[in-house]
Design an enzyme around this catalytic site. Structure first.
Site, PDB file in Angstrom:
ATOM      1  N   CYS A 176       0.865  -1.175   0.000  1.00 28.94           N
ATOM      2  CA  CYS A 176       0.000   0.000   0.000  1.00 28.94           C
ATOM      3  C   CYS A 176       0.906   1.230   0.000  1.00 28.94           C
ATOM      4  CB  CYS A 176      -0.954  -0.008   1.193  1.00 28.94           C
ATOM      5  SG  CYS A 176      -0.131  -0.011   2.806  1.00 28.94           S
ATOM      6  N   THR A 177       0.357   2.387   0.266  1.00 30.48           N
ATOM      7  CA  THR A 177       1.125   3.627   0.137  1.00 30.48           C
ATOM      8  C   THR A 177       2.294   3.703   1.113  1.00 30.48           C
ATOM      9  OG1 THR A 177      -0.899   4.759  -0.542  1.00 30.48           O
ATOM     10  CG2 THR A 177       0.976   6.144   0.080  1.00 30.48           C
TER      11      THR A 177
END
Length: 315
Positions: free
Chosen positions: A179-180
């Site tokens: 994810c980020t």
């Protein structure tokens, strides 16, 4: 020109009287002159803050001196101007909303996937026995994603648990989640383990750290971020653009929010269509009486809503 920094971080660590902590923490951040968005919950902290290097250094030192958050890792970006306009620090039930009736069933402090450093992730991701799983929302992975990643049609992370059955066919594989910044993977990998997936990993530090330490190799497109930059470059090795204009289909990596505040859709739009539509996703939104002024960025500061108008979440 004075340079600034933007800090991205999270920490799963129990906070007693978290609501009071949030109020006090807001005052502290303002005293340093920081701007940003921080979520405080009983389970920990999730934040992005921006300010001068001196203010950011003082903030990181204050976080690290607190034994509850001593292991917090900060991703630091150098920016030309602060990445927010205001400072918000709010108490919520979870720092990442899981949508589960009992969020404690996936407590990252008890069980989570094996952490892979960027170099380890890079070395492992193309193996035949591996599946790369993007646990972000659809508007995020439409802007950028790892080559050959499995993506999910979800509007928010709280929709992730409902997609577990779709992933059952990968139970015999090594699952590499990303994810980020890593925070969603903590819960996503924990839930996968809870649901019987036996070999689960996560990219430590997320896409942002991978870009800094592995050059972002094989990450196609840009990475969506939750501040007024909206999107940042990641790949300095073999970059490509994978997103297209919502209106005309032309290749573009510009992410905006619809100028109609009652829509506020996240979508990619080329500059030509942005000018033609005033930064709106449709003719209906372009003709809306509350349409915001489009300045070419597609980022809008939250403004007070008129009486009797339903509130919406704005970036």
């Amino acid at each position: 020109m004075e340079r600034y920094q933007t800090l991205l971080y999270y920490c799963y660590s129990p906070i007693v009287n978290a609501e009071d902590f949030a109020a006090d923490h807001l005052k502290f951040c303002k005293s340093l002159g920081l701007v940003g968005r921080i979520i405080v919950a009983d389970e920990g902290l999730n934040g992005t803050v921006s300010g001068t290097p001196e203010a950011c250094k003082a903030y990181m030192e204050a976080i690290h001196v607190d034994e509850r958050f001593a292991k917090t890792e900060f991703k630091i970006d150098e920016v030309d101007e602060p990445s927010f306009v205001k400072m918000h620090c709010r108490y919520k039930s979870e720092i990442v909303h899981s949508g589960l009736r009992d969020p404690q069933m996936i407590d990252p402090n008890r069980q989570t996937g094996k952490h892979l450093e960027p170099a380890e992730f890079l070395a492992m991701k193309d193996r035949d026995d591996v599946v790369i799983l993007d646990v972000r929302s659809d508007y995020e992975h439409s802007l950028g994603r790892f080559k050959n990643a499995v993506t999910l049609d979800i509007e928010n992370f709280r929709d992730f648990p409902a997609k577990i059955n779709e992933l059952a066919k990968f139970k015999d594989k090594k699952i590499l989640t990303y994810c980020t910044g890593g925070i969603k993977c903590e819960k996503a990998s924990a839930l996968l383990l809870h649901e019987g997936f036996s070999d689960v990993y996560q990219l430590h530090g997320g896409i942002i750290k991978y870009g800094k330490e592995a050059g972002g190799e094989d990450f196609d497109g840009k990475c969506y971020v939750f501040d007024n930059r909206l999107a940042v470059d990641v790949n300095t090795v073999n970059p490509v653009v994978v997103s297209t204009c919502y209106n005309c289909g032309k290749t573009t990596d510009k992410m905006i929010n619809c100028a109609n505040p009652e829509c506020n859709e996240h979508f990619t739009q080329c500059d030509e269509c942005g000018t033609a539509t005033d930064g709106c996703c449709s003719t209906t939104c372009q003709e809306h009486p509350r349409k915001r002024i489009y300045d070419g960025t597609g980022y809008y500061v939250k403004v007070p809503q008129p009486v009797n108008v339903k509130k919406v979440a704005l970036l």
